[in-house]
Design a protein around this motif. Structure first.
Motif, PDB file in Angstrom:
ATOM      1  N   LEU A   1       0.882  -1.150   0.106  1.00  0.00           N
ATOM      2  CA  LEU A   1      -0.065   0.080   0.007  1.00  0.00           C
ATOM      3  C   LEU A   1       0.834   1.215   0.028  1.00  0.00           C
ATOM      4  O   LEU A   1       0.434   2.165  -0.575  1.00  0.00           O
ATOM      5  CB  LEU A   1      -0.930  -0.086   1.319  1.00  0.00           C
ATOM      6  CG  LEU A   1      -2.219   0.603   1.127  1.00  0.00           C
ATOM      7  CD1 LEU A   1      -2.793  -0.073   0.054  1.00  0.00           C
ATOM      8  CD2 LEU A   1      -2.930   0.370   2.412  1.00  0.00           C
TER       9      LEU A   1
ATOM     10  N   LEU B   1      -4.370  -1.628  -6.245  1.00  0.00           N
ATOM     11  CA  LEU B   1      -4.953  -2.070  -5.091  1.00  0.00           C
ATOM     12  C   LEU B   1      -5.675  -3.312  -4.920  1.00  0.00           C
ATOM     13  O   LEU B   1      -5.385  -4.231  -3.838  1.00  0.00           O
ATOM     14  CB  LEU B   1      -6.023  -1.039  -4.331  1.00  0.00           C
ATOM     15  CG  LEU B   1      -5.518   0.294  -4.007  1.00  0.00           C
ATOM     16  CD1 LEU B   1      -6.491   1.445  -3.800  1.00  0.00           C
ATOM     17  CD2 LEU B   1      -4.722   0.173  -2.531  1.00  0.00           C
TER      18      LEU B   1
ATOM     19  N   CYS C   1      -4.321  -6.469  -2.704  1.00  0.00           N
ATOM     20  CA  CYS C   1      -5.237  -7.474  -1.788  1.00  0.00           C
ATOM     21  C   CYS C   1      -5.108  -8.876  -2.005  1.00  0.00           C
ATOM     22  O   CYS C   1      -5.079  -9.632  -1.216  1.00  0.00           O
ATOM     23  CB  CYS C   1      -6.536  -7.039  -1.820  1.00  0.00           C
ATOM     24  SG  CYS C   1      -6.886  -5.185  -0.966  1.00  0.00           S
TER      25      CYS C   1
ATOM     26  N   THR D   1     -17.182   6.073   4.196  1.00  0.00           N
ATOM     27  CA  THR D   1     -16.393   4.916   3.877  1.00  0.00           C
ATOM     28  C   THR D   1     -15.555   4.706   5.115  1.00  0.00           C
ATOM     29  O   THR D   1     -15.617   3.388   5.562  1.00  0.00           O
ATOM     30  CB  THR D   1     -15.555   5.255   2.529  1.00  0.00           C
ATOM     31  OG1 THR D   1     -16.406   5.842   1.664  1.00  0.00           O
ATOM     32  CG2 THR D   1     -14.934   4.022   2.241  1.00  0.00           C
TER      33      THR D   1
ATOM     34  N   ARG E   1     -16.438   1.016   6.771  1.00  0.00           N
ATOM     35  CA  ARG E   1     -15.708  -0.005   6.312  1.00  0.00           C
ATOM     36  C   ARG E   1     -14.463  -0.072   7.310  1.00  0.00           C
ATOM     37  O   ARG E   1     -14.269  -1.141   7.889  1.00  0.00           O
ATOM     38  CB  ARG E   1     -15.020   0.194   4.768  1.00  0.00           C
ATOM     39  CG  ARG E   1     -16.023   0.309   3.888  1.00  0.00           C
ATOM     40  CD  ARG E   1     -16.369  -1.252   3.646  1.00  0.00           C
ATOM     41  NE  ARG E   1     -17.365  -1.340   2.663  1.00  0.00           N
ATOM     42  CZ  ARG E   1     -16.953  -1.668   1.441  1.00  0.00           C
ATOM     43  NH1 ARG E   1     -15.818  -1.673   1.107  1.00  0.00           N
ATOM     44  NH2 ARG E   1     -17.811  -1.884   0.334  1.00  0.00           N
ATOM     45  N   THR E   2     -13.607   1.133   7.475  1.00  0.00           N
ATOM     46  CA  THR E   2     -12.291   0.824   8.272  1.00  0.00           C
ATOM     47  C   THR E   2     -12.495   0.909   9.691  1.00  0.00           C
ATOM     48  O   THR E   2     -11.657  -0.028  10.261  1.00  0.00           O
ATOM     49  CB  THR E   2     -11.508   1.939   7.820  1.00  0.00           C
ATOM     50  OG1 THR E   2     -11.557   2.011   6.601  1.00  0.00           O
ATOM     51  CG2 THR E   2     -10.072   1.625   8.182  1.00  0.00           C
TER      52      THR E   2
ATOM     53  N   HIS F   1      -5.196   0.076  14.523  1.00  0.00           N
ATOM     54  CA  HIS F   1      -5.016   1.523  14.253  1.00  0.00           C
ATOM     55  C   HIS F   1      -4.955   2.261  15.548  1.00  0.00           C
ATOM     56  O   HIS F   1      -5.444   3.517  15.347  1.00  0.00           O
ATOM     57  CB  HIS F   1      -6.430   1.884  13.571  1.00  0.00           C
ATOM     58  CG  HIS F   1      -6.393   1.112  12.341  1.00  0.00           C
ATOM     59  ND1 HIS F   1      -5.433   1.027  11.368  1.00  0.00           N
ATOM     60  CD2 HIS F   1      -7.450   0.590  11.486  1.00  0.00           C
ATOM     61  CE1 HIS F   1      -5.918   0.335  10.496  1.00  0.00           C
ATOM     62  NE2 HIS F   1      -7.168   0.134  10.583  1.00  0.00           N
TER      63      HIS F   1
ATOM     64  N   LEU G   1      -9.065   3.195   1.557  1.00  0.00           N
ATOM     65  CA  LEU G   1      -9.859   2.949   2.955  1.00  0.00           C
ATOM     66  C   LEU G   1     -10.447   1.338   2.752  1.00  0.00           C
ATOM     67  O   LEU G   1     -10.132   0.516   3.844  1.00  0.00           O
ATOM     68  CB  LEU G   1     -10.721   4.166   3.433  1.00  0.00           C
ATOM     69  CG  LEU G   1     -10.295   5.182   3.887  1.00  0.00           C
ATOM     70  CD1 LEU G   1     -11.321   6.302   4.228  1.00  0.00           C
ATOM     71  CD2 LEU G   1      -9.252   5.144   5.327  1.00  0.00           C
TER      72      LEU G   1
ATOM     73  N   ALA H   1      -9.365  -0.631   0.648  1.00  0.00           N
ATOM     74  CA  ALA H   1      -8.404  -1.521   0.482  1.00  0.00           C
ATOM     75  C   ALA H   1      -7.535  -1.814   1.795  1.00  0.00           C
ATOM     76  O   ALA H   1      -7.196  -3.135   2.223  1.00  0.00           O
ATOM     77  CB  ALA H   1      -7.052  -1.146  -0.628  1.00  0.00           C
ATOM     78  N   LEU H   2      -7.507  -0.899   2.540  1.00  0.00           N
ATOM     79  CA  LEU H   2      -6.903  -1.020   4.096  1.00  0.00           C
ATOM     80  C   LEU H   2      -7.979  -2.107   4.818  1.00  0.00           C
ATOM     81  O   LEU H   2      -7.096  -2.823   5.625  1.00  0.00           O
ATOM     82  CB  LEU H   2      -6.787   0.245   4.760  1.00  0.00           C
ATOM     83  CG  LEU H   2      -5.950   0.523   5.770  1.00  0.00           C
ATOM     84  CD1 LEU H   2      -4.783   0.394   5.457  1.00  0.00           C
ATOM     85  CD2 LEU H   2      -6.145   1.813   6.504  1.00  0.00           C
ATOM     86  N   ARG H   3      -9.065  -1.790   4.900  1.00  0.00           N
ATOM     87  CA  ARG H   3      -9.770  -2.617   5.367  1.00  0.00           C
ATOM     88  C   ARG H   3      -9.737  -4.212   5.148  1.00  0.00           C
ATOM     89  O   ARG H   3      -9.734  -5.159   5.834  1.00  0.00           O
ATOM     90  CB  ARG H   3     -11.396  -2.166   5.423  1.00  0.00           C
ATOM     91  CG  ARG H   3     -12.274  -2.993   6.517  1.00  0.00           C
ATOM     92  CD  ARG H   3     -13.076  -4.283   5.837  1.00  0.00           C
ATOM     93  NE  ARG H   3     -13.997  -4.580   7.026  1.00  0.00           N
ATOM     94  CZ  ARG H   3     -15.255  -4.604   6.878  1.00  0.00           C
ATOM     95  NH1 ARG H   3     -15.813  -4.193   6.054  1.00  0.00           N
ATOM     96  NH2 ARG H   3     -15.971  -5.228   7.705  1.00  0.00           N
TER      97      ARG H   3
END
Lengths: 111, 100, 95, 110
Positions: free
Chosen positions: A29, A82, A86, C76, C80-81, C90, D77, D79-81
């Motif tokens: 990333l 991305l 993944c 988002t 999501r995160t 985090h 975000l 992709a991070l999750r």
């Protein structure tokens, strides 16, 4: 004149920092972020080369069209990269790394 | 017209410190909920003052309508996202700051 | 071209640079996202002031796009995160 | 006279914008936490839109505002999750990138 110089130097420094990060860091990333920053530096140099102050004639629209196309292409390339990152993360052998890390942790705490 | 222009400038001068107070509050406040408080003041009142001042200075109705539409969209976005963040923080059992 | 609007835009620009400290040392992830949202609002205000200062009504459209897409990143992030992560992720409770 | 004042103020604006962009890009590329880097990247896109506006390219600024600030941030975000999740549905311990470093030091020790 000074505006062109300022933004061109900024684009150059951004490209250099992105290349440095792309080489030395290992997280995928972080590599994608570095490629984005590098492309931003290139766009900045292209648009700054076409800049003229307000009273001195019209601006050449060809670099603007190139940069516009480049921004759209870089967003789609980012999405594809991305997705590939993944997939790499999900299909690689992570349990081995986890076990090795948990074996290595008590050694570090003892040291 | 001179009165409208000057009152618009006065409103802009009133609006700019709200942004700075929002930034300073975001840095200095001790808790996530108090930082949300500072953030919403900057969003609503600061941008509202600047939009009203610019709408007084611009002499056309279309520019005024577009400025008010921008303010309305920012209001909707900030209220929705701040409510989501505060509710999610309450669900995650983050304790509010108490004067101890 | 009126210089007073450009001066106010110049005053608003260091607010973005000052708010970066909260991104750098924010204890929770939501603090960083809130700072990004404040940056979005500051950017909208700077664009409005520049469009009045440089007599360029096109900048109002850019501010309109910013205001439209301001909530997208935060929504988002929340949906999501930040949802259902553990305590050690985090920097939520443990940095 | 008036034009000279306006151009000097705009040059000050340019210098502040450029310094903020460089500072932000440096922290974006050198932090350990990857989530912090993503948030800094969203802010960086916003400052880039201001730079396009300043260089009299409002079309590029419009595209940057729509794509760079609106689409790339949620992409990163999401992709991070997705990358922080293992197959069993539990999260991995190392959200920052010290996994590669540990692996290298292990190889050196071995």
């Amino acid at each position: 004149m000074i505006t062109t110089l300022l933004y061109s130097m900024t684009g150059l420094i951004l490209f250099a920092m992105g290349l440095f990060t792309l080489i030395i860091h290992s997280h995928p990333l972080r590599k994608i972020l570095a490629v984005n920053v590098m492309s931003t530096g290139v766009f900045l140099i292209l648009v700054a080369a076409a800049y003229k102050p307000l009273g001195l004639g019209k601006i050449d629209p060809v670099p603007h069209a190139m940069v516009l196309t480049g921004i759209v292409v870089s967003v789609s390339v980012t999405a594809l990269a991305l997705l590939l990152a993944c997939r790499v993360q999900e299909t690689s052998n992570l349990d081995l790394l986890e076990r090795r890390k948990q074996e290595a942790r008590p050694k570090e705490s003892n040291q | 017209m001179e009165i409208l222009y000057n009152s618009g400038t006065l409103l802009i001068i009133m609006g700019v410190p709200f942004f700075w107070s929002g930034t300073v509050g975001l840095i200095r406040f001790p808790d996530i909920y108090t930082r949300l408080h500072a953030l919403t003041k900057a969003d609503n009142v600061g941008l509202g003052c600047i939009v009203c001042g610019l709408a007084l200075q611009s002499g056309s109705w279309t520019v005024t309508a577009k400025l008010l539409l921008i303010w309305l969209l920012v209001l909707i976005a900030s209220s929705a996202s701040c409510h989501l963040i505060a509710r999610s923080a309450m669900q995650k059992n983050i304790k509010p700051w108490m004067r101890s | 071209m009126s210089w007073i609007h450009i001066i106010f835009a110049l005053i608003l620009l260091p607010a973005i640079a000052t708010g970066m400290f909260r991104i750098l040392r924010g204890p929770t992830a939501a603090d960083r996202m809130m700072t990004a949202q404040l940056f979005g609002t500051c950017g909208v205000a700077i664009l409005l002031l520049l469009s009045a200062g440089m007599n360029n009504p096109v900048l109002l459209d850019i501010a309109l796009v910013f205001a439209l897409l301001a909530a997208l990143a935060t929504v988002t992030f929340v949906s999501r995160t930040w949802r259902d992560n553990n305590k050690n992720n985090h920097g939520n409770l443990i940095q | 006279m008036d034009a000279i004042v306006i151009y000097s103020i705009l040059t000050l604006f340019d210098i502040t914008l450029v310094l903020t962009m460089l500072w932000l890009a440096w922290y974006l590329l050198s932090t350990e936490d990857i989530f912090k880097a993503v948030v800094l990247f969203i802010s960086f896109g916003l400052l880039m839109a201001l730079a396009w506006v300043r260089m009299r390219a409002p079309d590029v600024a419009l595209a940057e505002a729509a794509l760079g600030a609106g689409l790339t941030g949620p992409l990163f975000l999401s992709a991070l999750r997705r990358m922080n999740r293992t197959r069993k549905g539990e999260r991995r311990l190392d959200s920052n990138e010290n996994r590669g470093k540990d692996h290298n030091t292990e190889q050196e020790q071995a």
